[in-house]
Enzyme design. Structure first.
Site, short mmCIF file in Angstrom:
data_model
loop_
_atom_site.label_atom_id
_atom_site.label_comp_id
_atom_site.label_asym_id
_atom_site.label_seq_id
_atom_site.Cartn_x
_atom_site.Cartn_y
_atom_site.Cartn_z
N GLU A 153 -44.15 25.35 -20.52
CA GLU A 153 -44.03 26.59 -19.73
C GLU A 153 -45.38 26.97 -19.12
O GLU A 153 -45.96 28.02 -19.46
CB GLU A 153 -43.48 27.71 -20.60
N GLU B 106 -35.15 23.33 -22.89
CA GLU B 106 -34.98 24.50 -23.77
C GLU B 106 -33.84 25.34 -23.23
O GLU B 106 -33.84 25.73 -22.06
CB GLU B 106 -36.24 25.37 -23.80
C1 BG6 Z 1 -39.89 29.60 -24.92
C2 BG6 Z 1 -40.94 28.87 -25.70
O1 BG6 Z 1 -40.48 30.48 -24.05
O2 BG6 Z 1 -39.04 30.44 -25.62
C3 BG6 Z 1 -40.58 28.59 -27.15
O3 BG6 Z 1 -41.28 27.64 -25.07
C4 BG6 Z 1 -39.94 29.83 -27.74
O4 BG6 Z 1 -41.75 28.20 -27.84
C5 BG6 Z 1 -38.66 30.13 -26.96
O5 BG6 Z 1 -39.66 29.75 -29.11
C6 BG6 Z 1 -37.88 31.32 -27.50
O6 BG6 Z 1 -38.72 32.44 -27.61
P1 BG6 Z 1 -38.84 33.25 -28.96
O7 BG6 Z 1 -39.92 34.20 -28.75
O8 BG6 Z 1 -37.51 33.89 -29.13
O9 BG6 Z 1 -39.13 32.26 -30.03
#
Ligand code: BG6
Length: 487
Positions: free
Chosen positions: A192, A385
């Site tokens: 990201e 993701e």
């Molecule tokens: C993404 C990141 O932005 O979101 C991850 O690359 C992160 O590392 C994921 O875990 C979800 O965000 P969060 O804050 O709910 O863990």
């Protein structure tokens, strides 16, 4: 004209984690402290001002540095993937994963970032992990830097705002790409990359109270990361021409709040600022609008004569991205309520439901994003993701009936399939947090994304035993049918 009916053969189904949220063992086997080790747990009460809450300052760094245990700093203990990777990878194999996305913790390899020699024990750990994945025929997809860097580079150099960090990163990239050249084919240079201008400490190790102008410092850091990413891409191709190297964007699609031309234009601007990153990394140059944007925001980039050529000649093979939500743009934000996400906030979209943590759920937005990015760049796309952060409550018999997560995956993957049938080239899908890990933003454990449950609470208490959730069996069936069986 060619038509496509569904997920292609060899689609890379899998899951994703990040070293700093899963491994733990923050000071074992020669690992140095990293930026993620500075982030304490806090109870999240307000979903809107999360960025301010998790803000890392000189004072909080000082406190963290003086604190040498893992207590209160959940990313320091993670889910103990460092010692349990074999058990976890066996579960991924049982799921039928074709790919597994993980990151290498830079501070395990170069504990201070500027060390002359790499740490052999750190290198050995990832050898073991990749061998274990290979044993099951699972393709590793490796992020070189996922929200962390060695703390010494922050303390002594000012993080990515300092051009010297490019050399340290390139040395690190060369070390691991050489070492793992026969074990890893797919690489992502930065997780990201757009986070550097949204949350500069998380993305770029830049501490706001140590710089005069944070916008200037974060765009400078971003520029250094662009150059470093291109240099690592060039090196990777020299090391092994079979490598496939990608960039990684948190795609934040912005919809206009209304059809008022002002809102439509604002959405365009917000999308341009998000796609600026892929413009540079795929097209090889900064987009035209950015000159005026920099000027009006008092940003003057320090560049070197060869930079343009480096960016132009070393563009990526594919785009990977995360997708969790869509956002809304307007020139009249006061008219609407605000909701959060993790590092960002946005005005509410009345057409969408929100999760307990404020993310607006928008599966169709994923199809839109895939089509829009493929139209714009014409390179393969990889969803690395996507997932639902939710509280899971085990039943008395120990089962975890997370139908809400199955529903989330089903709706999003239906849209991925639609986009593929629309002609978009999608390489794979790695769900976020294949296994429950520490949240990147709040450091909570109770915000769970996995299809594998980990028995640990927000304060590090629990057996750390792993359990298959209902979604585990659903995902296993889906992979077995190559995306056809979504029931
Ligand atoms: C993404 C990141 O932005 O979101 C991850 O690359 C992160 O590392 C994921 O875990 C979800 O965000 P969060 O804050 O709910 O863990």
């Amino acid at each position: 004209m060619k038509t496509v009916n569904g997920f292609p053969d060899h689609f890379l189904w899998g899951g994703a984690i990040a070293a700093n949220q899963a491994e733990g063992a923050f000071n074992e086997d020669g690992k140095g402290l990293s930026t993620a080790d500075m982030v304490p747990y806090f109870e999240k009460k307000d979903y809107v001002n999360l960025r301010e809450l998790m803000h890392v300052t000189s004072a909080s760094i000082e406190r963290a540095m003086a604190h040498d245990s893992a207590e209160g700093y959940p990313k320091r203990y993670g889910i103990d993937f460092y010692h349990r990777y074999k058990e976890d990878i066996a579960l991924f194999a049982e799921l039928g994963f074709k790919a597994f996305r993980l990151s290498i913790n830079w501070a395990r390899i170069f504990p201070n970032g500027d060390d002359a020699q790499p740490n052999e024990r750190g290198l050995q750990f990832y050898d073991n992990v990749f061998d274990e994945l290979r044993k099951y025929g699972i393709e590793p997809l490796v992020t070189l830097s996922h929200y962390e860097m060695p703390m010494t580079l922050v303390e002594n150099y000012g993080g990515w705002a300092n051009r010297k960090v490019i050399d340290f990163y390139v040395k690190y990239a060369e070390t691991v790409m050489t070492r793992y050249q026969d074990k890893v084919k797919y690489w992502l240079t930065f997780n990201e990359i757009n986070t550097t201008v949204i949350e500069p400490f998380t993305g770029g190790g830049v501490v706001e109270d140590r710089v005069g102008n944070i916008r200037q410092a974060s765009y400078q850091a971003l520029h250094h990361q662009f150059v470093a990413s291109s240099l690592a891409t060039r090196l990777g191709r020299e090391i092994n021409p079979e490598f496939r190297i990608g960039c990684m964007l948190a795609r934040m699609i912005h919809y206009p709040a209304t059809s008022r031309p002002e809102d439509v234009h604002q959405a365009l601007v917000d999308n341009q600022l998000n796609l600026l990153h892929t413009d540079v990394q795929v097209r090889g140059e900064y987009p035209a609008f950015i000159g005026r944007y920099f000027k009006e925001n008092g940003i003057e980039l320090a560049t070197e004569p060869g930079d343009e050529q480096i960016l132009r000649e070393n563009t990526v093979d594919f785009i990977s991205f995360s997708y969790y939500t869509s956002l809304v743009s307007t020139t009249e934000p006061e008219k609407y309520g605000v909701t959060g996400g993790n590092l960002f906030s946005t005005v509410k979209n009345p057409n969408l439901e929100r999760t307990e943590w404020g993310w607006q759920l928008d599966p169709i937005g994923l199809r839109t994003v895939l089509k829009e990015m493929y139209d714009r760049y014409r390179v393969p796309l990889f969803i690395v993701e996507n997932g639902l952060g939710a509280k899971d409550t085990p039943e008395a018999d120990g089962t975890i009936n997370d139908d809400y997560r199955i529903d989330y995956f089903r709706k999003h993957l239906t849209q991925v399939k639609e986009a593929i049938m629309d002609g978009v080239e999608v390489m794979g899908y790695t769900s976020w947090g294949a296994i429950d890990i520490i949240s990147a933003s709040t450091s909570e454990m109770s915000k769970r994304y996995g299809v594998i449950y980990v028995d640990q609470d927000d304060h590090g208490k629990g057996t750390l035993n792993r359990f298959r959730k209902k979604s585990f069996y659903w995902y296993q069936k889906l992979i077995r049918s190559n995306g056809e069986d979504m029931e």
